[in-house]
Every structure is written in structure tokens, then in C-alpha cells.
Write a protein that holds these residues in place. Structure first.
Motif, PDB file in Angstrom:
ATOM      1  N   SER A 116      83.135  45.258  35.484  1.00  0.00           N
ATOM      2  CA  SER A 116      82.117  44.720  34.033  1.00  0.00           C
ATOM      3  C   SER A 116      82.439  44.885  32.598  1.00  0.00           C
ATOM      4  O   SER A 116      82.402  44.099  31.857  1.00  0.00           O
ATOM      5  CB  SER A 116      80.940  45.250  34.909  1.00  0.00           C
ATOM      6  OG  SER A 116      81.033  46.919  34.014  1.00  0.00           O
ATOM      7  N   MET A 140      81.442  41.549  28.132  1.00  0.00           N
ATOM      8  CA  MET A 140      80.140  41.388  28.000  1.00  0.00           C
ATOM      9  C   MET A 140      79.917  42.016  28.118  1.00  0.00           C
ATOM     10  O   MET A 140      78.150  42.155  27.698  1.00  0.00           O
ATOM     11  CB  MET A 140      79.457  40.874  29.355  1.00  0.00           C
ATOM     12  CG  MET A 140      80.266  38.690  30.112  1.00  0.00           C
ATOM     13  SD  MET A 140      80.365  38.442  31.622  1.00  0.00           S
ATOM     14  CE  MET A 140      78.223  38.719  31.813  1.00  0.00           C
ATOM     15  N   GLY A 540      73.498  40.265  39.391  1.00  0.00           N
ATOM     16  CA  GLY A 540      74.542  40.098  38.616  1.00  0.00           C
ATOM     17  C   GLY A 540      76.217  40.864  38.846  1.00  0.00           C
ATOM     18  O   GLY A 540      77.368  40.045  38.112  1.00  0.00           O
ATOM     19  N   GLN A 543      78.246  37.320  37.822  1.00  0.00           N
ATOM     20  CA  GLN A 543      78.360  37.998  36.744  1.00  0.00           C
ATOM     21  C   GLN A 543      79.535  38.142  36.165  1.00  0.00           C
ATOM     22  O   GLN A 543      80.774  37.610  35.787  1.00  0.00           O
ATOM     23  CB  GLN A 543      77.264  37.929  36.494  1.00  0.00           C
ATOM     24  CG  GLN A 543      75.800  36.821  36.438  1.00  0.00           C
ATOM     25  CD  GLN A 543      75.614  35.286  36.392  1.00  0.00           C
ATOM     26  OE1 GLN A 543      76.307  35.100  37.968  1.00  0.00           O
ATOM     27  NE2 GLN A 543      76.183  34.864  35.661  1.00  0.00           N
ATOM     28  N   PHE A 544      79.256  39.456  36.764  1.00  0.00           N
ATOM     29  CA  PHE A 544      80.883  40.490  36.178  1.00  0.00           C
ATOM     30  C   PHE A 544      82.061  40.181  36.964  1.00  0.00           C
ATOM     31  O   PHE A 544      83.279  40.295  36.140  1.00  0.00           O
ATOM     32  CB  PHE A 544      80.188  41.756  36.020  1.00  0.00           C
ATOM     33  CG  PHE A 544      79.122  42.507  34.745  1.00  0.00           C
ATOM     34  CD1 PHE A 544      79.641  42.462  33.671  1.00  0.00           C
ATOM     35  CD2 PHE A 544      77.813  42.249  35.426  1.00  0.00           C
ATOM     36  CE1 PHE A 544      78.271  42.755  32.694  1.00  0.00           C
ATOM     37  CE2 PHE A 544      76.948  42.652  34.444  1.00  0.00           C
ATOM     38  CZ  PHE A 544      77.547  42.522  32.769  1.00  0.00           C
ATOM     39  N   LYS A 547      83.779  36.880  36.225  1.00  0.00           N
ATOM     40  CA  LYS A 547      83.776  36.773  35.011  1.00  0.00           C
ATOM     41  C   LYS A 547      85.243  37.294  34.676  1.00  0.00           C
ATOM     42  O   LYS A 547      86.495  37.236  34.270  1.00  0.00           O
ATOM     43  CB  LYS A 547      82.705  37.663  34.313  1.00  0.00           C
ATOM     44  CG  LYS A 547      83.524  37.608  33.057  1.00  0.00           C
ATOM     45  CD  LYS A 547      83.994  36.623  31.542  1.00  0.00           C
ATOM     46  CE  LYS A 547      84.104  37.284  30.288  1.00  0.00           C
ATOM     47  NZ  LYS A 547      85.450  37.881  30.563  1.00  0.00           N
ATOM     48  N   ARG A 557      75.070  35.509  31.288  1.00  0.00           N
ATOM     49  CA  ARG A 557      74.472  37.043  31.691  1.00  0.00           C
ATOM     50  C   ARG A 557      73.443  37.068  32.134  1.00  0.00           C
ATOM     51  O   ARG A 557      73.215  38.409  33.504  1.00  0.00           O
ATOM     52  CB  ARG A 557      74.388  38.557  30.617  1.00  0.00           C
ATOM     53  CG  ARG A 557      74.932  39.850  31.411  1.00  0.00           C
ATOM     54  CD  ARG A 557      74.979  40.519  29.844  1.00  0.00           C
ATOM     55  NE  ARG A 557      74.424  42.196  30.233  1.00  0.00           N
ATOM     56  CZ  ARG A 557      74.752  43.226  29.476  1.00  0.00           C
ATOM     57  NH1 ARG A 557      75.525  42.997  28.147  1.00  0.00           N
ATOM     58  NH2 ARG A 557      74.722  44.320  29.870  1.00  0.00           N
ATOM     59  N   HIS A 558      72.647  36.306  32.305  1.00  0.00           N
ATOM     60  CA  HIS A 558      71.338  36.196  32.853  1.00  0.00           C
ATOM     61  C   HIS A 558      70.943  34.865  32.804  1.00  0.00           C
ATOM     62  O   HIS A 558      71.756  33.864  32.854  1.00  0.00           O
ATOM     63  CB  HIS A 558      70.469  36.687  31.485  1.00  0.00           C
ATOM     64  CG  HIS A 558      70.509  37.444  30.678  1.00  0.00           C
ATOM     65  ND1 HIS A 558      70.258  39.042  31.394  1.00  0.00           N
ATOM     66  CD2 HIS A 558      71.117  37.548  29.444  1.00  0.00           C
ATOM     67  CE1 HIS A 558      70.820  39.732  30.199  1.00  0.00           C
ATOM     68  NE2 HIS A 558      71.009  39.255  28.741  1.00  0.00           N
TER      69      HIS A 558
END
Length: 631
Positions: A116, A140, A540, A543-544, A547, A557-558
């Protein structure tokens, strides 16, 4: 290249520091290693690039070779230099370097924060040639974090030939273990025996197992900065207690750089830095028998000025300068001093004021202090029990090795560590109450990582004292047996699962699901693409992690986990809550969806069959958009 270049660099640059300071290799090594990150930092601040810092570091190492060449031409007597350079510290460094290299040969990331932000920070600085905090950075999370550890990792990557996760982990382990070398006696070279190298490996093992003893979070083989921060504090305290000339230029510079590195490692470094200052000031007073006039005598005005500049002005200026830089960029900082309303703390604890989540956080925290174990050993110890153990070990050291420390120094050490136990616990309390928010606060996020860190500071400090005592003890005949005994005890008290943490990683892990998705997206999108990624039933991590692997592409992120229940009208919900976010992206990617998602959100897609791993181009048309399936 990734083995030879870092090894040669740290040997050469430390060698030049030996020439300048006339100190031994082991004493100079930590200073040489810590300074490379500050060269990068000031290179960016002054020249807006890291390249100048890289060339300056290489130049500093090359100067050692120039000095050697000139010395050979002039036929200077190098016997004294050889004694300082080829000392125990040099050979222990070789053992540590080779050990770390083999242990982390192909190690890769395994924990959330590495993906992250910690790893991403280095990636972004490599890409941008700028701090990761700037607006052009696609990081992020935690753009406000101080950069010094990431700068050290960045330099290590530059030396090693590029970015690899193994390089980052290797650099953290190398720096951490090297900070223990000054505690070793560095005065002679007549010890080159297999027995001594075996002792060096045992020392590494004991240090490693001591850290494992408090590694409830399982971060010892990661690039998390908590344990490096603990070792930095231990190293600084040992410098104060063990240095015979506490006001010498070399000692003050060492301590200044260590404190500066500490406050630029993490926000929590600031209160730990205050603890170091407390011990330093009172150690100087003890050595001067509390004759303040003697300390501030006219002849010592220069010494006092040095102390103020090196130990107060420089570390605090760096800390404040970074804080001002973050504020100038209008970044959202997780930890703000303005959020800490200490006047309300009493009422929150009594449940007469504050938010309900703050009251819950305070109650949960105080229960955890009393009940939660700080150790991974078979027999658990809570925070208070660990404090008792630390003071007992400190008393035993004084009782059986009085000749190395005077009573006042041991009393000061005990008082400093006691204040630290209380102060650290108090600071973490106010952080959970005021800074962590309504979710992480009551849940005591990372409690089993943050609190054991202070206990680890104390235990590693004691390990440094024991190494120091052993290296100077007249009765060395059975020292190897003692190390073997301590090593065996530390293994026996560990839970069986500890073996997974002491296993070298010589082979890279298989491709993860996140890396698979990232590679798929990189083939079909450009670097500057913004991808709205949906991963139903996830928390989540998609996402991280995705990415991280496809940086610098941006993901949402959301809104990654769209609701499939408790919504009356999904079209209306999408129009009001999701649409404006989605149309600001270039693509929609369905990483992970289920049948409920297909049923509730089918209206978004023109094709009848909506599947995992489908990528859609978001074609904007005013306030509306069309999803075009990419094949």
C-alpha cells in the motif's frame, strides 16, 4: 552486481570515514550508512533531483581509493590505519552482509503496508526523481510520512541495479544488524578464526531471535520501519551509555545523525527522540558530578554550542521542515498535533466527554495493556511484566559487571527506560483516542505491533550491553558457550511457528492473483490510465496490491465493493453514489464479481454476459457514459 556494488560501496565509504575520524571500521559503519540517506534528502531539497546525491555518495567512496593511491605513492606508514580498518567490525560486517544477502536472496513482499505504501514510495521516487509526496505521485496512502528510510532503500536499489523487493528488504536487514557492530570491541585483528566467525553468526542469530520474541505481527522479514526504529533508539542509548568521551565531535555527530534519522523515520520517532535527549543530558551531568557550572564553563561554551546544534537544532529542524513541506502540499496527515486534545482525555476515560468511539478506544486500550501479551514465547508477558523483566535484567548486568558502569549511569538508564515505558504507553493511548478514527481507534489497529516495539527497544539495548561486556571481558574463555546457551534458550521458548520466519527465501514466490491482474491490465492500458477496479467481497487488498504491481496507473481507493443488499433501487443508488466517481476514470475492470453483482448491476453493461476479468472503456458523453468491452 546486486552483491558486489553495495558491499564495495559500504566498505569504501566507511574506509574513508576511518581515515577522517581515525576511529575503527565498526564505529564508523553506522554513520556511513545513515548519512547516504541524508545526502539524497538534501540533494532533492537543494537540487530537486536524487542524482546529485547518488554521485556525491559515489564520490565519497571513491575518495578512499584516491587516498589509498596517494598513500602508496608517498609510501606512508599505513599500519595504524590497517589496524583500525581491518578490525573486528570489518569482519563482522562481512559476515552480516553475506548472511543477509543469502537470507533475503529472493525475498518478496508479504504484508499489506509494503504494497500500500512502503514499497510504492520507493517506486514513485525512482519514477519521478522526486519525493513521493508531490501531486504527480500516484501513491495512494501516507504521502505525509517522513522519507528517510525509503531514501536509504532507494540508494540501495540504485547501487544494486534497479528496483526489486528483495533489495528493499535486504537493505533494511543490513542496516539494522550493522547498528549492533559498534557494541563489539574493535581494537585488534588477531582473532581471525573459524570460532570468531561462528560467534558472529551466533550474535546475528541471538539478535534475530530477540526481535522474533516480540514479533507478534510477523513483520521481521518486511520493510516495515518499526523494528529499525527500535534498533535506532537502542543504538542511540548504547552510544550514550558506552561512550567514554560523550562530548567528542565524532560521538556527537554519530548521535545527531542517529536522532535525525529517527525523527525522519516515523512520527513516533519524536517522543523516542525526547527520551534519548533526556538520557544524554543527565549522563553528561552524572559524568560531571552534577556540577552545572563545570559543564557551562567558558572553556566549554563551544562544546555546549555543538550539543545544541547537533542534538537539538538539526534533528528538530529536519522534523519541522518535513512537517512544513507536507503542509505546503496540503496533504491529509494521519497524525496531527492539533488533533490531540489532552484536556479532554480525562473526561473521555471517565466517559463524561468525547465521542463514544473515543471512550471505547480508551477502555479497550487500557484493557489491552493489562491483558494482551507482548511476546510470541510459550510463556506470555504483558506490558507491565515486560517492564519488570527489563529492570531485572538491567540490575543483573550491573550486579555482575559493575566495573563497566557506575551506579549513577545504571540508575539513569533504569529511570530513562521507566519514563519510556510510561511515556510510550501514554502517547499510544492519545493516538488511539484522537488520531486513529472511529474504526481503527476502538479496534486498536496494529496494537500488537506498536506496543511491543518499545519493549523491543529495551531488550535490544540490553543485548547491546551484553555484547559490549563480552567483547571487553577478561574472562572470554567460555563466551562462545554462553552465546550457544542463549541462542538455544531463545529457540526453546519460541512457539513452533517461528521456524517460518527464520527460513531463507532463495526462490521467488509464485505469481500472486494481484500480479496476474496487474499484468493483464498493463497489456491493455497506458501508464497514465485511471482504472475503476471492482473486487466484490474484498477489503481493499485488490486496490492496493494490483495498483502496486501496475504503478503508476491509478485505481479507485473507494467504491470497490458495490452493495448488493439493503438497497431499494440500484439504478438510483448508482446515479447518486457511484456515477460521478466512475466517470472520472478511463476504464472499469471487474477483478472479482459474483452472481448478485451481475443481477443487481446488469443495467450498466450492454453485453448480456458479465464475467470476471472483463475490462471496459468508459466513454464519456456529458454527464452520461457508455461501457465498451475491451477484447
Amino acid at each position: 552486481m546486486d552483491f558486489i556494488f553495495p558491499l564495495f560501496y559500504f566498505i569504501l565509504t566507511t574506509g574513508f570515514m576511518v581515515v577522517i575520524s581515525k576511529k575503527s571500521f565498526g564505529k564508523c559503519l553506522p554513520l556511513a550508512m545513515l548519512l547516504v540517506a541524508f545526502t539524497y534528502f538534501f540533494s532533492q531539497v537543494i537540487f530537486k533531483t536524487f542524482k546529485i546525491g547518488f554521485y556525491l555518495n559515489i564520490l565519497f567512496a571513491a575518495l578512499f581509493l584516491v587516498w589509498l593511491l596517494i598513500s602508496k605513492i608517498k609510501r606512508k606508514d599505513l599500519s595504524e590505519f590497517k589496524k583500525r580498518f581491518l578490525s573486528k567490525g570489518f569482519y563482522f560486517f562481512l559476515v552480516i552482509y553475506i548472511g543477509v544477502f543469502l537470507f533475503d536472496l529472493n525475498r518478496d513482499f508479504s504484508m499489506w503496508d509494503e504494497f500500500s505504501h512502503w514499497g510504492e514510495m520507493v517506486k514513485e521516487m525512482l519514477r519521478l526523481d522526486h519525493f513521493y509526496s508531490v501531486s504527480s505521485s500516484t501513491l495512494m496512502a501516507h504521502k505525509d510520512y517522513p522519507p528517510i528510510v525509503s531514501l536509504f532503500e532507494l540508494f540501495f536499489c540504485n547501487l544494486s541495479g534497479g528496483y526489486q523487493e528483495a533489495y528493499l528488504i535486504r537493505s533494511i536487514h543490513l542496516l539494522s544488524f550493522s547498528l549492533f557492530i559498534p557494541a563489539i570491541c574493535d581494537c585488534d585483528v588477531k582473532f581471525l578464526k573459524i570460532k570468531t566467525f561462528f560467534k558472529a553468526l551466533l550474535m546475528m542469530g541471538i539478535i534475530f531471535l530477540t526481535i522474533l520474541l516480540f514479533d507478534q505481527h510477523g513483520i521481521i522479514n518486511t520493510i516495515y520501519t518499526d523494528y529499525l526504529m527500535a534498533i535506532l533508539v537502542s543504538y542511540s542509548l548504547s552510544l550514550i551509555l558506552l561512550e567514554k568521551e560523550p562530548l567528542s565531535n565524532f560521538h556527537l555527530l554519530n548521535l545527531s545523525v542517529a536522532c535525525s534519522f529517527l525523527v525522519m523515520t516515523k512520527q513516533m520517532g519524536l517522543p523516542l527522540y525526547a527520551m534519548i535527549l533526556f538520557m544524554f543530558i543527565f549522563n553528561v551531568l552524572i559524568k560531571n558530578k552534577f556540577k552545572i557550572k563545570k559543564v557551562f564553563h567558558k572553556q566549554k561554551i563551544f562544546s555546549v554550542t555543538k550539543i545544541v546544534i547537533l542534538l537539538f537544532i538539526i534533528p528538530l529542524s529536519l522534523w519541522k521542515g518535513w512537517d512544513m513541506y507536507v503542509n505546503s502540499l496540503h496533504l491529509n496527515a494521519q497524525f496531527k498535533l492539533s488533533d490531540l486534545k489532552l484536556s479532554e482525555l480525562g473526561g473521555i476515560i471517565k466517559k463524561t466527554s468525547g465521542e463514544q468511539y473515543q471512550q471505547q478506544a480508551a477502555m479497550n486500550y487500557m484493557n489491552a495493556i493489562k491483558n494482551n501479551s507482548m511476546t510470541t514465547s510459550i510463556v506470555s508477558f504483558n506490558y507491565l511484566q515486560c517492564a519488570i523483566l527489563v529492570f531485572l535484567l538491567l540490575y543483573l548486568i550491573y550486579l555482575y559487571r559493575k566495573k563497566y558502569f557506575n551506579k549513577g549511569q545504571i540508575a539513569l538508564t533504569a529511570l530513562t527506560l521507566a519514563f519510556g515505558f510510561i511515556g510510550y504507553a501514554f502517547v499510544m493511548l492519545i493516538m488511539y483516542v484522537f488520531s486513529f478514527g472511529p474504526v481503527e481507534g476502538p479496534n486498536l489497529a496494529s496494537f500488537n505491533r506498536y506496543l511491543p516495539t518499545y519493549v523491543l527497544i529495551c531488550m535490544l539495548f540490553i543485548v547491546m550491553l551484553l555484547i559490549y561486556i563480552d567483547s571487553r571481558d577478561d574472562k572470554k574463555s567460555d563466551s562462545l558457550k554462553k552465546y550457544i546457551l542463549i541462542f538455544c534458550i531463545l529457540i526453546l521458548i519460541q512457539k513452533p511457528s517461528f521456524t517460518t520466519k527464520i527460513t531463507p527465501q532463495w526462490k521467488s514466490s509464485d505469481e500472486s492473483i494481484f500480479e496476474y491482474h496487474a499484468k493483464k491490465l498493463m497489456k491493455k492500458t497506458k501508464e497514465n490510465s485511471k482504472i475503476f477496479l471492482i473486487a466484490q467481497n474484498s477489503t481493499g487488498e485488490f486496490q492496493f496490491f494490483v495498483k502496486y504491481y501496475m504503478n503508476p496507473r491509478i485505481v479507485n481507493r473507494h467504491r470497490f465493493n458495490l452493495p448488493v443488499a439493503n438497497v431499494d433501487n440500484y439504478k438510483e443508488y448508482f446515479e447518486q453514489e457511484i456515477k460521478n466517481d466512475m466517470i472520472s476514470f478511463d476504464y472499469l475492470y471487474l477483478a472479482q464479481i459474483d452472481d448478485e453483482f451481475r443481477e443487481k448491476y446488469q443495467f450498466l453493461f450492454s453485453n448480456s454476459k458479465v464475467e470476471n476479468e472483463q475490462l471496459y472503456k468508459i466513454k464519456k458523453n456529458g454527464n452520461n457514459f457508455e461501457l465498451i468491452l475491451q477484447k
